[in-house]
Write a protein that holds these residues in place. Structure first.
Motif, PDB file in Angstrom:
ATOM      1  N   VAL A  54       0.865  -1.170   0.000  1.00  0.00           N
ATOM      2  CA  VAL A  54       0.000   0.000   0.000  1.00  0.00           C
ATOM      3  C   VAL A  54       0.905   1.224   0.000  1.00  0.00           C
ATOM      4  CG1 VAL A  54      -1.722   1.324   1.273  1.00  0.00           C
ATOM      5  CG2 VAL A  54      -1.887  -1.173   1.183  1.00  0.00           C
ATOM      6  N   ASP A  55       0.783   2.041  -1.034  1.00  0.00           N
ATOM      7  CA  ASP A  55       1.679   3.176  -1.234  1.00  0.00           C
ATOM      8  C   ASP A  55       0.854   4.308  -1.843  1.00  0.00           C
ATOM      9  OD1 ASP A  55       3.562   5.025  -2.046  1.00  0.00           O
ATOM     10  OD2 ASP A  55       4.519   3.727  -3.533  1.00  0.00           O
ATOM     11  N   PRO A  56       0.708   5.457  -1.159  1.00  0.00           N
ATOM     12  CA  PRO A  56      -0.114   6.540  -1.714  1.00  0.00           C
ATOM     13  C   PRO A  56       0.404   7.093  -3.035  1.00  0.00           C
ATOM     14  CG  PRO A  56       1.154   7.313   0.183  1.00  0.00           C
ATOM     15  CD  PRO A  56       1.303   5.817   0.136  1.00  0.00           C
ATOM     16  N   ARG A  57       1.643   6.727  -3.404  1.00  0.00           N
ATOM     17  CA  ARG A  57       2.180   7.138  -4.720  1.00  0.00           C
ATOM     18  C   ARG A  57       1.849   6.114  -5.798  1.00  0.00           C
ATOM     19  NH1 ARG A  57       8.230   6.994  -3.896  1.00  0.00           N
ATOM     20  NH2 ARG A  57       7.543   4.986  -3.060  1.00  0.00           N
ATOM     21  N   TRP A  58       1.532   4.891  -5.395  1.00  0.00           N
ATOM     22  CA  TRP A  58       1.316   3.769  -6.306  1.00  0.00           C
ATOM     23  C   TRP A  58       2.517   3.592  -7.249  1.00  0.00           C
ATOM     24  CZ3 TRP A  58      -3.307   5.632  -4.271  1.00  0.00           C
ATOM     25  CH2 TRP A  58      -4.225   4.656  -3.858  1.00  0.00           C
ATOM     26  N   ALA A  59       3.703   3.556  -6.638  1.00  0.00           N
ATOM     27  CA  ALA A  59       4.934   3.470  -7.426  1.00  0.00           C
ATOM     28  C   ALA A  59       5.063   2.147  -8.168  1.00  0.00           C
ATOM     29  CB  ALA A  59       6.144   3.671  -6.509  1.00  0.00           C
ATOM     30  N   PHE A  60       4.343   1.111  -7.724  1.00  0.00           N
ATOM     31  CA  PHE A  60       4.448  -0.205  -8.346  1.00  0.00           C
ATOM     32  C   PHE A  60       3.518  -0.368  -9.542  1.00  0.00           C
ATOM     33  CE2 PHE A  60       1.431  -0.228  -4.842  1.00  0.00           C
ATOM     34  CZ  PHE A  60       0.269  -0.653  -5.466  1.00  0.00           C
ATOM     35  N   MET A  61       2.639   0.591  -9.787  1.00  0.00           N
ATOM     36  CA  MET A  61       1.642   0.450 -10.846  1.00  0.00           C
ATOM     37  C   MET A  61       2.255   0.632 -12.230  1.00  0.00           C
ATOM     38  SD  MET A  61      -1.499  -0.326 -10.044  1.00  0.00           S
ATOM     39  CE  MET A  61      -2.395   0.272 -11.480  1.00  0.00           C
ATOM     40  N   THR A  62       1.663  -0.039 -13.213  1.00  0.00           N
ATOM     41  CA  THR A  62       1.974   0.229 -14.614  1.00  0.00           C
ATOM     42  C   THR A  62       1.048   1.340 -15.102  1.00  0.00           C
ATOM     43  OG1 THR A  62       0.507  -1.611 -15.210  1.00  0.00           O
ATOM     44  CG2 THR A  62       2.874  -2.054 -15.136  1.00  0.00           C
ATOM     45  N   LEU A  63       1.564   2.172 -15.983  1.00  0.00           N
ATOM     46  CA  LEU A  63       0.819   3.341 -16.439  1.00  0.00           C
ATOM     47  C   LEU A  63      -0.369   2.945 -17.313  1.00  0.00           C
ATOM     48  CD1 LEU A  63       3.768   5.729 -17.415  1.00  0.00           C
ATOM     49  CD2 LEU A  63       2.611   5.482 -15.193  1.00  0.00           C
TER      50      LEU A  63
ATOM     51  N   LYS B 237      -1.015   7.971 -17.263  1.00  0.00           N
ATOM     52  CA  LYS B 237      -1.316   8.287 -15.869  1.00  0.00           C
ATOM     53  C   LYS B 237      -1.369   7.015 -15.030  1.00  0.00           C
ATOM     54  CE  LYS B 237      -4.010  12.481 -16.815  1.00  0.00           C
ATOM     55  NZ  LYS B 237      -5.319  13.174 -16.622  1.00  0.00           N
ATOM     56  N   ILE B 238      -1.089   7.171 -13.749  1.00  0.00           N
ATOM     57  CA  ILE B 238      -1.292   6.068 -12.813  1.00  0.00           C
ATOM     58  C   ILE B 238      -2.768   6.060 -12.449  1.00  0.00           C
ATOM     59  CG2 ILE B 238      -0.765   5.179 -10.519  1.00  0.00           C
ATOM     60  CD1 ILE B 238       1.973   6.522 -10.734  1.00  0.00           C
ATOM     61  N   ARG B 239      -3.409   4.963 -12.758  1.00  0.00           N
ATOM     62  CA  ARG B 239      -4.853   4.869 -12.529  1.00  0.00           C
ATOM     63  C   ARG B 239      -5.153   3.421 -12.172  1.00  0.00           C
ATOM     64  NH1 ARG B 239      -6.244   6.729 -17.078  1.00  0.00           N
ATOM     65  NH2 ARG B 239      -6.663   8.923 -16.535  1.00  0.00           N
ATOM     66  N   MET B 240      -5.814   3.205 -11.049  1.00  0.00           N
ATOM     67  CA  MET B 240      -6.057   1.853 -10.572  1.00  0.00           C
ATOM     68  C   MET B 240      -7.314   1.260 -11.213  1.00  0.00           C
ATOM     69  SD  MET B 240      -4.055   3.709  -8.718  1.00  0.00           S
ATOM     70  CE  MET B 240      -5.148   4.812  -7.813  1.00  0.00           C
ATOM     71  N   ASP B 241      -7.315   1.245 -12.517  1.00  0.00           N
ATOM     72  CA  ASP B 241      -8.471   0.774 -13.284  1.00  0.00           C
ATOM     73  C   ASP B 241      -8.269  -0.702 -13.621  1.00  0.00           C
ATOM     74  OD1 ASP B 241     -10.540   0.242 -14.980  1.00  0.00           O
ATOM     75  OD2 ASP B 241     -10.134   1.886 -16.373  1.00  0.00           O
ATOM     76  N   CYS B 242      -8.947  -1.560 -12.886  1.00  0.00           N
ATOM     77  CA  CYS B 242      -8.762  -3.003 -13.069  1.00  0.00           C
ATOM     78  C   CYS B 242      -9.408  -3.526 -14.343  1.00  0.00           C
ATOM     79  CB  CYS B 242      -9.286  -3.757 -11.849  1.00  0.00           C
ATOM     80  SG  CYS B 242     -10.938  -3.260 -11.318  1.00  0.00           S
ATOM     81  N   SER B 243     -10.075  -2.658 -15.105  1.00  0.00           N
ATOM     82  CA  SER B 243     -10.613  -3.077 -16.400  1.00  0.00           C
ATOM     83  C   SER B 243      -9.694  -2.675 -17.547  1.00  0.00           C
ATOM     84  CB  SER B 243     -12.008  -2.474 -16.629  1.00  0.00           C
ATOM     85  OG  SER B 243     -11.941  -1.058 -16.743  1.00  0.00           O
ATOM     86  N   SER B 244      -8.570  -2.013 -17.220  1.00  0.00           N
ATOM     87  CA  SER B 244      -7.635  -1.556 -18.251  1.00  0.00           C
ATOM     88  C   SER B 244      -6.482  -2.536 -18.405  1.00  0.00           C
ATOM     89  CB  SER B 244      -7.074  -0.177 -17.880  1.00  0.00           C
ATOM     90  OG  SER B 244      -5.922   0.120 -18.644  1.00  0.00           O
ATOM     91  N   PRO B 245      -6.198  -3.012 -19.611  1.00  0.00           N
ATOM     92  CA  PRO B 245      -5.059  -3.933 -19.796  1.00  0.00           C
ATOM     93  C   PRO B 245      -3.721  -3.268 -19.501  1.00  0.00           C
ATOM     94  CG  PRO B 245      -5.960  -3.250 -21.914  1.00  0.00           C
ATOM     95  CD  PRO B 245      -6.915  -2.758 -20.873  1.00  0.00           C
ATOM     96  N   TYR B 246      -3.657  -1.949 -19.541  1.00  0.00           N
ATOM     97  CA  TYR B 246      -2.404  -1.248 -19.267  1.00  0.00           C
ATOM     98  C   TYR B 246      -2.168  -1.149 -17.765  1.00  0.00           C
ATOM     99  CZ  TYR B 246      -3.481  -0.224 -24.071  1.00  0.00           C
ATOM    100  OH  TYR B 246      -3.818  -0.362 -25.382  1.00  0.00           O
ATOM    101  N   ALA B 247      -3.209  -0.796 -17.011  1.00  0.00           N
ATOM    102  CA  ALA B 247      -3.093  -0.737 -15.558  1.00  0.00           C
ATOM    103  C   ALA B 247      -2.920  -2.130 -14.954  1.00  0.00           C
ATOM    104  CB  ALA B 247      -4.327  -0.056 -14.962  1.00  0.00           C
ATOM    105  N   MET B 248      -3.427  -3.144 -15.643  1.00  0.00           N
ATOM    106  CA  MET B 248      -3.369  -4.516 -15.149  1.00  0.00           C
ATOM    107  C   MET B 248      -2.225  -5.319 -15.775  1.00  0.00           C
ATOM    108  SD  MET B 248      -5.929  -5.484 -12.971  1.00  0.00           S
ATOM    109  CE  MET B 248      -6.707  -7.051 -13.402  1.00  0.00           C
TER     110      MET B 248
ATOM    111  N   ASN C  68     -12.668  -8.434 -21.286  1.00  0.00           N
ATOM    112  CA  ASN C  68     -13.448  -7.221 -21.448  1.00  0.00           C
ATOM    113  C   ASN C  68     -14.589  -7.237 -20.424  1.00  0.00           C
ATOM    114  OD1 ASN C  68     -15.906  -5.775 -22.536  1.00  0.00           O
ATOM    115  ND2 ASN C  68     -14.413  -5.122 -24.048  1.00  0.00           N
ATOM    116  N   PRO C  69     -14.828  -6.132 -19.704  1.00  0.00           N
ATOM    117  CA  PRO C  69     -15.887  -6.143 -18.686  1.00  0.00           C
ATOM    118  C   PRO C  69     -17.245  -6.575 -19.222  1.00  0.00           C
ATOM    119  CG  PRO C  69     -14.562  -4.164 -18.480  1.00  0.00           C
ATOM    120  CD  PRO C  69     -14.114  -4.845 -19.739  1.00  0.00           C
ATOM    121  N   ASN C  70     -17.585  -6.137 -20.430  1.00  0.00           N
ATOM    122  CA  ASN C  70     -18.856  -6.535 -21.022  1.00  0.00           C
ATOM    123  C   ASN C  70     -18.938  -8.044 -21.218  1.00  0.00           C
ATOM    124  OD1 ASN C  70     -20.754  -4.273 -21.867  1.00  0.00           O
ATOM    125  ND2 ASN C  70     -18.806  -3.458 -22.569  1.00  0.00           N
TER     126      ASN C  70
END
Length: 539
Positions: A255-264, A269-280, A314-316
């Motif tokens: 848990v990091d308020p910067r989310w340094a471990f995330m993929t863009l 942008k850093i976005r915790m969108d679990c429906s995005s193949p880039y964020a995931m 895909n979420p749909n």
């Protein structure tokens, strides 16, 4: 598309958490500036302290407005207060507690002084109100959901446990802006007194066996990978695995308020969108390490499902599979329980509903529309195209009335455990039966005046009678399920559809489109959609 989309964030991509919190206290909004006003979207007020869109003044005023609203509605029970892992969530929670204490509101916060997913707050509200108390509870969740690390969010859930409707949010936003404009005169503040506590995690996790076949998942011994994406579900997944004896690995407990471990994300942008193949991207890369893997956003109201054979669904596609599975196996749901979908979700769901002999209940964008049906059992499942959904317990009673990403992630494991096939394999079977739709959302430029005009368009304003070579079968400005205005238009044919809605935050309108013919046909639909809408707007 950003050239580093899907790659791990670099130091220059990260926020300074201390500066973010300092701006929360030091900057003061000018509510004559539309960008700095309190604005409640479909999931509350959101913004960054850096641009004076989410600061202490906002939270003090919004909380005072909520106090006054609940008093006007006769709500006198406890208020359940939860927060996610964003850097602004803890200071915003503290500000809210000052106002709630000064106004004599009984507040129940997390007994572990930790993070609380949105569905756990909804679950707590419903549980309290089901127990027959003389008063009713409501709640606040401090979260901007999947938004970037610099953002904060604040949303109100009334006694029905789901997102507040537009009447409530409009009143709260208008009153909050009045209070800010008056220099916070009328806002009461006091040192927070020791509040009541509630074990959100224990109560939520202990009840999961009444909505998900946890025994089947445990018996199957499938290896589950759960990625909280640094969000509020991180400690929930570990307890779920322990409590139910699952072969479950929490992929990342950081848990990091910067989310340094995330993929863009797609735009860098850093976005915790679990429906995005880039964020995931990190979880997708490890998909062969697990039989099924899932992700949640920061407040766990969204889900992402990753399978070894197909990667991120895909979420749909997943919604269609979930509906097919649930309505075939939840035998104690009402026989007339409808299938709820937002009108910009895939029409694959329409075809699945038809094959099941179930009523399709199509509503405008916003999970709030599903709340009444989930409460009385007349809607068994409500889902949005943006990877948010919830459904009923085994006995047909309500589970949550807000989106539950943990629930939908666990359902993916149940589907695999019970059927021996992944959700993506199930979707391939749906494609073989109903066709292979192609779906995409794109944006088109629009002035504020044009966006306002689009929101008020009627189907009668659409003069076209064909779309991409096919006769138009419907021109909608109100949702077929409940007759509510959709804030835009939807045009359908037998093989395709598009919907156009104004963005609430940018000078664009959104075009959602789907074709059961193919990519080239979808491009035709999108191009004609823009021409049709621009003509209706006089652009």
């Amino acid at each position: 598309m950003h050239d580093r989309a899907g790659t791990v964030a670099l130091p220059e991509d990260l926020i300074d958490p201390e500066a973010l919190v300092a701006a929360y206290y030091d900057l003061h909004p000018d509510v004559t500036d539309p960008e700095q006003k309190v604005i409640f979207g479909t999931s509350g007020h959101r913004g960054s302290s850096f641009n004076s869109a989410f600061n202490e003044d906002h939270i003090l005023a919004i909380t005072q407005a909520i106090v006054e609203y609940r008093a006007g509605q006769g709500i006198t029970g406890p208020l359940f207060l939860g927060r996610d892992t964003h850097g602004l969530s803890l200071p915003a929670e503290r500000s809210a507690l000052e106002v709630l204490a000064a106004n004599g509101v009984t507040v129940w916060t997390d007994s572990r002084h930790s993070w609380t997913p949105t569905p756990a707050v909804s679950h707590a509200i419903l549980k309290y109100n089901r127990e027959g108390h003389d008063d009713q509870a409501d709640g606040i969740v401090v979260t901007p959901s999947h938004n970037p690390p610099a953002d904060g969010g604040f949303k109100y859930n009334p006694p029905h446990g789901g997102p507040a409707d537009s009447d409530a949010t409009s009143w709260i936003a208008n009153r909050a802006n009045e209070l800010i404009a008056a220099g916070l005169e009328g806002v009461k503040r006091a040192e927070p007194t020791p509040a009541g506590t509630y074990d959100f995690r224990e109560n939520y996790v202990a009840d999961l066996g009444n909505v998900i076949d946890m025994e089947a998942i445990a018996a199957s011994k499938i290896h589950i990978g759960a990625d909280p994406l640094g969000g509020a579900s991180v400690e929930y997944w570990s307890l779920i695995g322990e409590r139910y004896g699952l072969n479950l690995t929490v992929v990342n407990e950081t848990v990091d308020p910067r989310w340094a471990f995330m993929t863009l994300d797609w735009d860098g942008k850093i976005r915790m969108d679990c429906s995005s193949p880039y964020a995931m991207a990190s979880l997708i890369e490890r998909r062969h390490d697990f039989d099924i893997s899932t992700g949640n956003d920061a407040d766990a109201d969204r889900h992402g499902v990753v399978t070894p054979d197909a990667g991120l669904m895909n979420p749909n596609h997943y919604l269609a599979v979930a509906i097919q599975y649930l309505y075939s196996r939840r035998e104690h749901w009402r026989p007339d329980a409808a299938i709820g979908k937002t009108l910009v979700s895939s029409s694959m769901i329409d075809r699945v509903a038809g094959s099941l002999g179930r009523t399709l209940w199509e509503v405008p964008v916003g999970f709030k529309w599903f709340v009444p049906g989930l409460i009385d059992g007349s809607v068994g499942f409500g889902g949005e195209e943006s990877a948010g959904a919830s459904f009923l317990r085994f006995d047909g009673s309500v589970w949550t009335t807000d989106k539950d990403g943990i629930l939908l992630a666990l359902l993916a494991s149940e589907i695999l455990a019970v059927t021996g096939r992944t959700p993506s394999q199930h979707y391939a079977e749906l494609v073989a039966e109903f066709g292979d739709p192609v779906y995409q959302r794109v944006d088109a430029p629009a002035t504020k005046a044009q966006k306002a005009q689009l929101a008020k368009l009627s189907g009668d304003d659409i003069t076209a009678d064909t779309l991409a070579g096919d006769p138009i079968t419907a021109k909608l400005s109100h949702a077929p399920g409940n007759g509510a205005a959709i804030g835009g238009v939807k045009v359908t044919t037998d093989r395709a559809w598009f919907a156009a809605r104004p963005s609430g935050t940018e000078d664009v309108y959104k075009i959602y489109a789907e074709s059961f013919v193919g990519e080239e046909h979808l491009r035709e639909v999108q191009a004609e959609a823009k021409r049709i809408v621009d003509a209706a707007l006089g652009a």
